[in-house]
Enzyme design. Structure first.
Site, PDB file in Angstrom:
ATOM      1  N   GLU A 142       0.835  -1.214   0.000  1.00 28.76           N
ATOM      2  CA  GLU A 142       0.000   0.000   0.000  1.00 28.76           C
ATOM      3  C   GLU A 142       0.867   1.260   0.000  1.00 28.76           C
ATOM      4  O   GLU A 142       0.786   2.099   0.915  1.00 28.76           O
ATOM      5  CB  GLU A 142      -1.000  -0.025   1.165  1.00 28.76           C
ATOM      6  CG  GLU A 142      -1.959  -1.193   1.030  1.00 28.76           C
ATOM      7  CD  GLU A 142      -3.216  -1.129   1.886  1.00 28.76           C
ATOM      8  OE1 GLU A 142      -3.316  -0.283   2.779  1.00 28.76           O
ATOM      9  OE2 GLU A 142      -4.123  -1.961   1.629  1.00 28.76           O
ATOM     10  N   GLU A 171      -4.870  -8.715  -0.821  1.00 31.88           N
ATOM     11  CA  GLU A 171      -5.701  -8.491   0.374  1.00 31.88           C
ATOM     12  C   GLU A 171      -7.150  -8.379  -0.077  1.00 31.88           C
ATOM     13  O   GLU A 171      -7.475  -7.531  -0.923  1.00 31.88           O
ATOM     14  CB  GLU A 171      -5.286  -7.218   1.121  1.00 31.88           C
ATOM     15  CG  GLU A 171      -3.993  -7.377   1.892  1.00 31.88           C
ATOM     16  CD  GLU A 171      -3.635  -6.181   2.756  1.00 31.88           C
ATOM     17  OE1 GLU A 171      -4.553  -5.491   3.251  1.00 31.88           O
ATOM     18  OE2 GLU A 171      -2.420  -5.946   2.930  1.00 31.88           O
TER      19      GLU A 171
HETATM   20  O1  AHR Z   1      -5.372  -6.136   6.582  1.00 30.80           O
HETATM   21  C1  AHR Z   1      -5.326  -5.005   7.387  1.00 30.80           C
HETATM   22  C2  AHR Z   1      -4.653  -3.830   6.698  1.00 30.80           C
HETATM   23  O2  AHR Z   1      -5.421  -3.456   5.600  1.00 30.80           O
HETATM   24  C3  AHR Z   1      -3.297  -4.091   6.120  1.00 30.80           C
HETATM   25  O3  AHR Z   1      -2.277  -3.958   7.053  1.00 30.80           O
HETATM   26  C4  AHR Z   1      -3.183  -3.047   5.067  1.00 30.80           C
HETATM   27  O4  AHR Z   1      -2.361  -3.441   3.997  1.00 30.80           O
HETATM   28  C5  AHR Z   1      -4.609  -2.807   4.643  1.00 30.80           C
HETATM   29  O5  AHR Z   1      -4.929  -1.475   4.609  1.00 30.80           O
END
Ligand code: AHR
Length: 514
Positions: free
Chosen positions: A195, A318
């Site tokens: 991110e 994710e």
């Molecule tokens: O999964 C939780 C958080 O969500 C992670 O650390 C981040 O990459 C995302 O914003």
């Protein structure tokens, strides 16, 4: 729900025309050119966050909870049963604060640091590189290391690669041997930051693209197989500009995958709670979850512009549902229960990934245990498996199978004047030649009859399993850990070239050829 009711419910819906509508059709269109569904689409993610690592995966070598090198045995067995193909670690946002040398060597000598992103908790680094990579070996899962770009250095990452992958004599390989590991682990999957538009450093895409090239250039491939797979930190949601810049600026010899992060969140300022949600909130969550299809198609369209040969993969590293917990949430913990709503997110999202497996080669559900859409929750010695876990177990039939493309005419799931497609389907043929079909009916009120055209497949006998319950909010608890579990399902029949399936409301069904 008791297992023995489920076949009866299926049969009832199948026979009752008022409760289940007809004329919803699915065509299975087998093709030799169809891609393989990479098992890595079924990957997981474990971050140093809340009770994800400590008191989740890792209870420590001295714990009374049965463990192997500090990792709970019940969880290891559970993850093996869903054939966990890969595990991403150590973050998430945590990754861009993580200095891997803090987590090697004798545990008593490891420094203590503060977990900046997740509640300012004390991180004693007792779970580090060796602990993680040895766990992956035990699980039979490929490790996916997320490297620190935001607050690290090019040398720090180059050294990490050398430490885990160099088989000869080198400063880092020698250090690894000194700390007890002779052979390298040959780690293939590497995330170059996380991110980077947010917690990874609030960078622009243009700035990160340059930085990415610099980091990727010095990631020497020491592994035996010479197949280092570098994943650029990707876009959030519908930030197509981010994908465009990476695809345009990074030469193909420096990149194997581009990431995408997308969570099914109703509203980041008002996420709704994990269990006490309304039907309206359920509908909104499913609206968000199904948007994954549009996001993949649009990011892939950008990728196709620069990479029509499909050399670079889309890695959704994710995804999942994200809610608030009932009561007063603890800062930076992100613990949530997992209900039938989460089973619907999992079933529908995995069908989307399967159907786009020509470009989506890897994905990671956030996060394995005690965090967000977890597959397991723990409390002391107790562990429960969530409805999401059961969907992943039912879908193992798709791992590395050949996709059978589908055409769907779906019934509508109507709520308050708005509608969504109720039906989600994907199909594949395994190496054993058997066909597997996964169906999800996200409609919270109505069962739907589905007619599947199987004329090209010569299917004779099928077996089926279902995951459903009485209420959307149903979930497993430590007192009743097996309330929601797959049951055998008989609400289907084959007549000639047509397979008829009666899907109860909010259910996941997997049919497999015998
Ligand atoms: O999964 C939780 C958080 O969500 C992670 O650390 C981040 O990459 C995302 O914003």
């Amino acid at each position: 729900m008791k297992d023995f009711y489920l076949p009866l419910i299926g049969l009832f819906l199948f026979l009752h025309p008022l409760m289940a509508e007809a004329q919803n059709t699915v065509k299975l269109l087998p093709s030799e050119d169809a891609p393989k569904i990479s098992r890595h689409i079924y990957g997981h993610f474990a971050e140093h966050l809340g009770r994800g690592i400590y008191d989740g995966l890792y209870v420590g070598e001295d714990s009374e909870i049965p463990n192997t090198a500090g990792v709970r045995n019940d969880l290891i067995e559970a993850l093996k049963r869903i054939k966990i193909p890969n595990l991403r670690w150590p973050g998430g946002c945590f990754a861009d604060t993580y200095h891997w040398k803090d987590g090697i060597g004798p545990k008593e000598d490891r420094p203590t640091v503060v977990n900046q992103w997740w509640g300012g908790t004390t991180e004693d680094n007792s779970f580090g590189t060796h602990d993680f990579l040895n766990l992956c070996e035990q699980l039979g899962a490929e490790p996916y290391l997320a490297a620190n770009v935001g607050s690290g250095t090019v040398k720090e990452l180059a050294d990490w690669v050398q430490y885990v992958n160099h088989g000869g004599i080198s400063p880092m390989a020698d250090l690894r041997k000194e700390y007890g590991r002779e052979k390298p682990w040959n780690v293939k999957y590497w995330g170059v930051g996380n991110e980077m538009w947010g917690c990874g450093g609030n960078m622009t895409a243009e700035y990160y693209a340059n930085l990415y090239k610099q980091y990727a250039t010095f990631m020497a491939d020491w592994s035996d197989s010479s197949d280092l797979y570098r994943i650029a930190s990707g876009a959030s949601d519908d930030d197509y500009h981010w994908t465009e810049v990476l695809m345009r600026e990074v030469p193909k010899h420096l990149i194997e995958g581009v990431a995408l992060h997308y969570y099914a969140v109703i509203d980041w300022n008002n996420k709704g709670t994990d269990i006490g949600f309304s039907e309206e909130q359920y509908f909104q969550t499913m609206q968000r979850a199904l948007k994954m299809e549009e996001l993949i198609e649009k990011h892939v369209a950008v990728m196709n512009k620069y990479d029509p040969e499909k050399q670079i993969d889309l890695v959704v590293d994710e995804w999942g549902g994200w809610y608030d917990v009932e009561g007063k949430p603890q800062l930076g913990v992100l613990f949530q229960q997992s209900t039938m709503r989460d089973a619907m997110i999992a079933g529908a999202t995995l069908n989307i990934f399967n159907n786009h497996s020509d470009r989506v080669k890897m994905a990671n559900l956030a996060q394995t245990v005690n965090v967000l859409q977890a597959v397991a929750l723990t409390e002391g010695e107790k562990m429960l498996l969530t409805p999401t876990y059961h969907v992943l177990e039912m879908y193992t039939v798709h791992h590395d199978s050949q996709l059978i493309p589908v055409e769907i005419i779906s019934p509508e799931f109507i709520y308050n004047g708005e509608s969504l497609p109720a039906l989600s389907v994907s199909a594949s043929r395994g190496d054993d030649g058997n066909v597997n079909i996964s169906l999800v009916n996200i409609d919270s009120r109505k069962g739907h009859n589905v007619t599947i055209d199987v004329s090209n497949l010569e299917i004779e006998t099928l077996k089926a399993r279902i995951l459903t319950s009485e209420e959307l909010q149903d979930h497993n608890t430590f007192e009743k850990p097996d309330e929601i579990a797959p049951a055998s399902f008989s609400g289907f029949s084959i007549r000639g070239d047509e397979l008829e399936v009666a899907l109860p409301p909010f259910s996941v069904v997997v049919l497999s050829e015998e």
